[in-house]
Enzyme design. Structure first.
Site, short mmCIF file in Angstrom:
data_model
loop_
_atom_site.label_atom_id
_atom_site.label_comp_id
_atom_site.label_asym_id
_atom_site.label_seq_id
_atom_site.Cartn_x
_atom_site.Cartn_y
_atom_site.Cartn_z
N ASP A 21 0.86 -1.19 0.00
CA ASP A 21 0.00 0.00 0.00
C ASP A 21 0.89 1.23 0.00
O ASP A 21 2.07 1.16 0.38
CB ASP A 21 -0.92 0.02 1.23
CG ASP A 21 -1.85 1.23 1.23
OD1 ASP A 21 -2.36 1.59 0.15
OD2 ASP A 21 -2.03 1.85 2.28
N SER A 22 0.31 2.36 -0.38
CA SER A 22 1.04 3.61 -0.35
C SER A 22 1.45 3.96 1.10
O SER A 22 2.39 4.72 1.31
CB SER A 22 0.18 4.73 -0.93
OG SER A 22 -1.04 4.79 -0.22
N CYS A 34 -4.20 -1.38 -2.28
CA CYS A 34 -4.34 0.07 -2.42
C CYS A 34 -5.20 0.30 -3.66
O CYS A 34 -4.85 -0.18 -4.76
CB CYS A 34 -2.96 0.69 -2.61
SG CYS A 34 -2.96 2.45 -2.99
N GLU A 52 -4.35 9.68 8.14
CA GLU A 52 -2.88 9.66 8.24
C GLU A 52 -2.39 10.53 9.41
O GLU A 52 -1.39 10.24 10.04
CB GLU A 52 -2.24 10.18 6.94
CG GLU A 52 -2.35 9.22 5.77
CD GLU A 52 -1.27 8.14 5.79
OE1 GLU A 52 -0.13 8.41 6.16
OE2 GLU A 52 -1.61 6.99 5.44
N CYS A 72 -11.35 2.82 -0.72
CA CYS A 72 -10.06 3.34 -0.30
C CYS A 72 -9.71 2.62 1.00
O CYS A 72 -10.56 2.50 1.89
CB CYS A 72 -10.13 4.84 -0.07
SG CYS A 72 -8.61 5.50 0.65
N HIS A 93 -8.03 3.38 3.49
CA HIS A 93 -8.02 4.16 4.73
C HIS A 93 -9.41 4.32 5.35
O HIS A 93 -9.55 4.57 6.53
CB HIS A 93 -7.47 5.56 4.47
CG HIS A 93 -5.98 5.60 4.37
ND1 HIS A 93 -5.30 4.90 3.41
CD2 HIS A 93 -5.04 6.26 5.10
CE1 HIS A 93 -4.01 5.13 3.55
NE2 HIS A 93 -3.82 5.96 4.56
#
Ligand code: DGL
Length: 273
Positions: free
Chosen positions: A8-9, A71, A156, A190, A192
């Protein structure tokens, strides 16, 4: 034999890995978060492809034969190109999978109106990858997409449980519903967004189902192994886990445990050439 690579990023893919560890605990895993260059969500196709290719090459160099792009942005913008142009060069026996197709395959079980909402990063939404995949499998579905560029930074930066987060969540959900009020299922496209799920549910009418990808992707990988024993045999099953980040390892451990739901030890790595 080698571990299953999960990329993942940044932190988000840990929400997918969490479910893989529940449904497929016997496998070895190597996780890479490209935190130093995250978020990917607003980056161009060429940059996302370059970063994702470097990540996949790193995971292959550490023994993985199968890599899951956990991702959506990387799956939307880099998966097809890597499968088509890089895998034949790197090793035709290697495999790279994404999260879009498995998520789309499950959509029908969540909707009765066939009116679906997709929430994702700008990159995922602009790529049109979900529209394309849904059209192939469910041509009669009416899909409404909306990009939520503030949601990843909220997660984040560990602001997702604060009241300020509700402002952005409410605003984006209202925009989605103003485009189509008949939606009865919303896919969190997504990695997240599962951390925002409780806030998302609170801000949506009860009749709308909220779909997270973790369990769907884990179930899909399980089925993939049943269909492809020749790939399964290359995946080691001794329950080992390794975690790498392109940013500070300690920070990754600290923030990552909320996504994974458990503590872990990580190492910092440089993957850019
Ligand atoms: N992991 C990304 C995704 O699922 C979100 C974070 C980013 O923008 O890099 O789309």
């Amino acid at each position: 034999m080698g571990p299953i690579g999960v990329f993942d990023s940044g932190y988000g893919g840990l929400t997918i890995l969490k479910e893989l560890l529940v449904q497929l605990p016997q496998y070895d895993y190597i996780y890479l978060g490209d935190n130093a260059r995250a978020p990917y969500g607003n980056r161009s196709f060429g940059v996302i492809y370059q970063y994702t290719r470097q990540a996949v090459e790193f995971l292959f160099s550490r023994g993985a034969h199968l890599v899951l792009l956990a991702c959506n942005t990387a799956s939307a913008k880099a998966l097809r190109t890597i499968q088509r142009y890089d895998i034949p060069r790197i090793g035709p026996h290697k495999r790279v999978l994404g999260v879009i197709r498995p998520s789309v395959e499950e959509l029908a079980s969540f909707t009765t109106t066939k009116q679906i909402g997709i929430l994702g990063t700008s990159g995922t939404v602009q790529s049109g990858s979900y529209l394309l995949e849904i059209k192939k499998l469910f041509p009669d579905f009416d899909v409404t997409q909306h990009a939520c560029p503030m949601w990843v930074p909220l997660v984040e930066n560990d602001e997702y449980q604060n009241t300020g987060a509700d402002y952005f969540i409410q605003k984006d959900l209202n925009t989605l519903l103003s485009k189509n009020s008949n939606i009865d299922a919303v896919l969190l496209a997504c990695t997240h967004y599962p951390l925002l799920e409780a806030h998302i549910r609170q801000n949506l009418p009860k009749k709308i189902k909220v779909i997270s990808q973790g369990t769907i992707v884990a179930q899909s990988l399980k089925n993939y192994f049943l269909r492809h024993p020749e790939i399964d045999i290359n995946c080691r099953k001794t329950g080992q886990r390794q975690y790498f980040s392109t940013e500070d390892a300690h920070l990754f451990e600290e923030r990552g445990k909320k996504f994974l739901g458990q503590e872990f030890s990580a190492e910092k790595v440089c993957i850019s050439k």
